[in-house]
Design a protein around this motif. Sequence first.
Motif, mmCIF file in Angstrom:
data_model
loop_
_atom_site.group_PDB
_atom_site.id
_atom_site.type_symbol
_atom_site.label_atom_id
_atom_site.label_comp_id
_atom_site.label_asym_id
_atom_site.label_seq_id
_atom_site.Cartn_x
_atom_site.Cartn_y
_atom_site.Cartn_z
ATOM 1 N N UNK A 274 -54.007 184.336 -106.067
ATOM 2 C CA UNK A 274 -54.825 183.137 -105.939
ATOM 3 C C UNK A 274 -53.983 181.882 -106.197
ATOM 4 N N UNK A 275 -53.102 181.927 -107.202
ATOM 5 C CA UNK A 275 -52.261 180.770 -107.523
ATOM 6 C C UNK A 275 -51.338 180.420 -106.360
ATOM 7 N N UNK A 276 -50.729 181.426 -105.766
ATOM 8 C CA UNK A 276 -49.841 181.176 -104.628
ATOM 9 C C UNK A 276 -50.625 180.639 -103.428
ATOM 10 N N UNK A 277 -51.782 181.229 -103.170
ATOM 11 C CA UNK A 277 -52.591 180.798 -102.033
ATOM 12 C C UNK A 277 -52.986 179.333 -102.170
ATOM 13 N N UNK A 278 -53.424 178.947 -103.363
ATOM 14 C CA UNK A 278 -53.888 177.572 -103.591
ATOM 15 C C UNK A 278 -52.744 176.576 -103.407
ATOM 16 N N UNK A 279 -51.533 176.960 -103.843
ATOM 17 C CA UNK A 279 -50.374 176.077 -103.686
ATOM 18 C C UNK A 279 -49.970 175.955 -102.219
ATOM 19 N N UNK A 280 -49.946 177.062 -101.508
ATOM 20 C CA UNK A 280 -49.565 177.026 -100.089
ATOM 21 C C UNK A 280 -50.578 176.224 -99.265
ATOM 22 N N UNK A 281 -51.858 176.367 -99.566
ATOM 23 C CA UNK A 281 -52.866 175.585 -98.851
ATOM 24 C C UNK A 281 -52.686 174.098 -99.143
ATOM 25 N N UNK A 282 -52.215 173.773 -100.330
ATOM 26 C CA UNK A 282 -52.008 172.380 -100.699
ATOM 27 C C UNK A 282 -50.964 171.680 -99.856
#
Length: 610
Positions: A478-486
């Motif tokens: 989830x942490x990686x996904x949220x950063x990449x979407x950012x």
Amino acid sequence: PPTFPESLAYPDELQKAVCKALSKDVGGRHQSANELRAELIEIKRGVEDRGDRSTSPEERRSVKADTASKVHSTLGTGFQTQPDTDESSEANGATYRIAASRQMTSGVPSFFGISKSFNLRSLIGAAILLIVVSTGVYFAFFAGRPQAIDSVAVLPFEDLTGSPELSNFSNSLADVITDRLSQLPQLRVVSRSSTSKFQPGEYEMLLAANQLGVRALVTGKITRSGDDLFVRVEIVDAMEDRHLAGIQFQRPLSGISSLQSEIAQAAATQLQLRLSDEQQKRLSLSETEDPEAYQYYLSGLVEMNGPQDVRSRALEYFQRAVEIDSDFSAAHAEIGWIYVSRANGSDNPHELMPLARSAAERALAINAGNAKAHIVMAMTHEYAFDWQAAESEYQRAIYAAPNLDFARNNYAFFLSVMNRQDEALAQLEEQNVRDPLNRRLGLLHKGIVLVQARRFEEALAVYKQAKAVEPDRDIPNFALAYAYAGIGQYEEAAEYYRKSVDQLGGDGKYSQPLVYLAATYAKIQAKRDESRTLLDRIESMQGYRSPVVLAAAYGANGEIDRAMQHLDEGFIRRDPLLRYIGVGYEYDELRSDPRFTDLIKRVGLSGRTH
């Protein structure tokens, strides 16, 4: 007594040197006899230079001649000095080099036995002697005393009992002692997430202290004989490479609940800590006298530290503990912590937050210094959008237990939500000092704050560092996904959100990652239809669904009115995730809408949005 001419008054530099040499503050004193001697020589030279500039060459030659003719008569009534001879003086193992001197007679009307004819050089020499002797006495009586320990780690105790029924006590004893010592602001205590990496019999004490960056270690062994339990506690000063204490406690099995406070008190004494009356009281506090309640509490702690964390049987154990002893403050606080943790996950906060508040209030009514209960109260205030009260509770928690890891970490996340990102990062750095071997977790927390600060590239770099620290452990999807979407890398974000959804039970079960996956699909042209289909499926699911998270997904699909309806519902239901609307980039599509601006004000986040 003789009066000295004004020109022979002690110079200001000499008076300052005396004050410095006799300072009560260790850091403010000269750190060695050589340092003192060098300063005195400089003072002497300065005084002589000033004297030389104020007299003519003829006067200086006259003074020297006069001094040479009278020196023998002055020696008989004062000190005999031999400036060319040094001898060593030892005080508590420290060697000081001083000019050898002895008093020949004390039957003189002056302390120094110095006449008016005694020249400036002799006066300075006598003053130097006074300072050196005074300093030597000071160091002998004060400087040699042991310094209070300023940092400590409590390592896991070795269980030699072979008793399964004592395993929870053995596994939790070091943790409980750590929590007790963590209440002392004058002591830096390493958190359990770092100390738990050292297993009994698998480390060398001094090396462990060096790795943890502490001066002292507390550890021990647990043995049993019949119905009696023996706990041998060892305390080592690693800086001095010396054994401070070995203390043995003997208690019947029915009386082990008081051991944690007794060991903490003994450790504080051996670490030379000066405790206030309030600190003494808090260290000696016994949470419960009931051995059965205590065993349930320890079982809950073991479960909390296990892989399932708050979804394990911990709640059941803590509830059983307070059923047996309703005045068990620590158990009440743990119950409250589990409730707020679940409320901030995917469970219903409307049901759980009142339960959390009730548990925290009960814990604080029993023990107002319970740091964990203050954290739970802070999070319930966030639920009520009372940010000032929440911050006050976080600060109370840190005051009550400045070394407790979850206090600073949760305060850091609060500051980040308030868009005070630099303060948040500073709190994480403070905690990193107390958790030196758990660098991965520290980096993960830093990454979370950096993402909320919209420093996405830095966050991804930090996550990469965290992976390098422990290559066998993955970064949370989830942490990686949220950063990449950012940063607009939606394909990568969707991949990690899918992995997170699978970990939480698949797309047939509601979860926050599932909603974020729908929001991410809306940003991918080929997935837009799938995004809307997924949203419809989520809306039809049974159980609690966060309206605030759903609002982000509708906003990504361009359905602004539907998004605002969900945010209004979130406000009415006091969805705890509403606190993220100020910093969360997923709400950027809504920021230009006047209704969103009004909501920001109603929530109390004015001035904190991007």
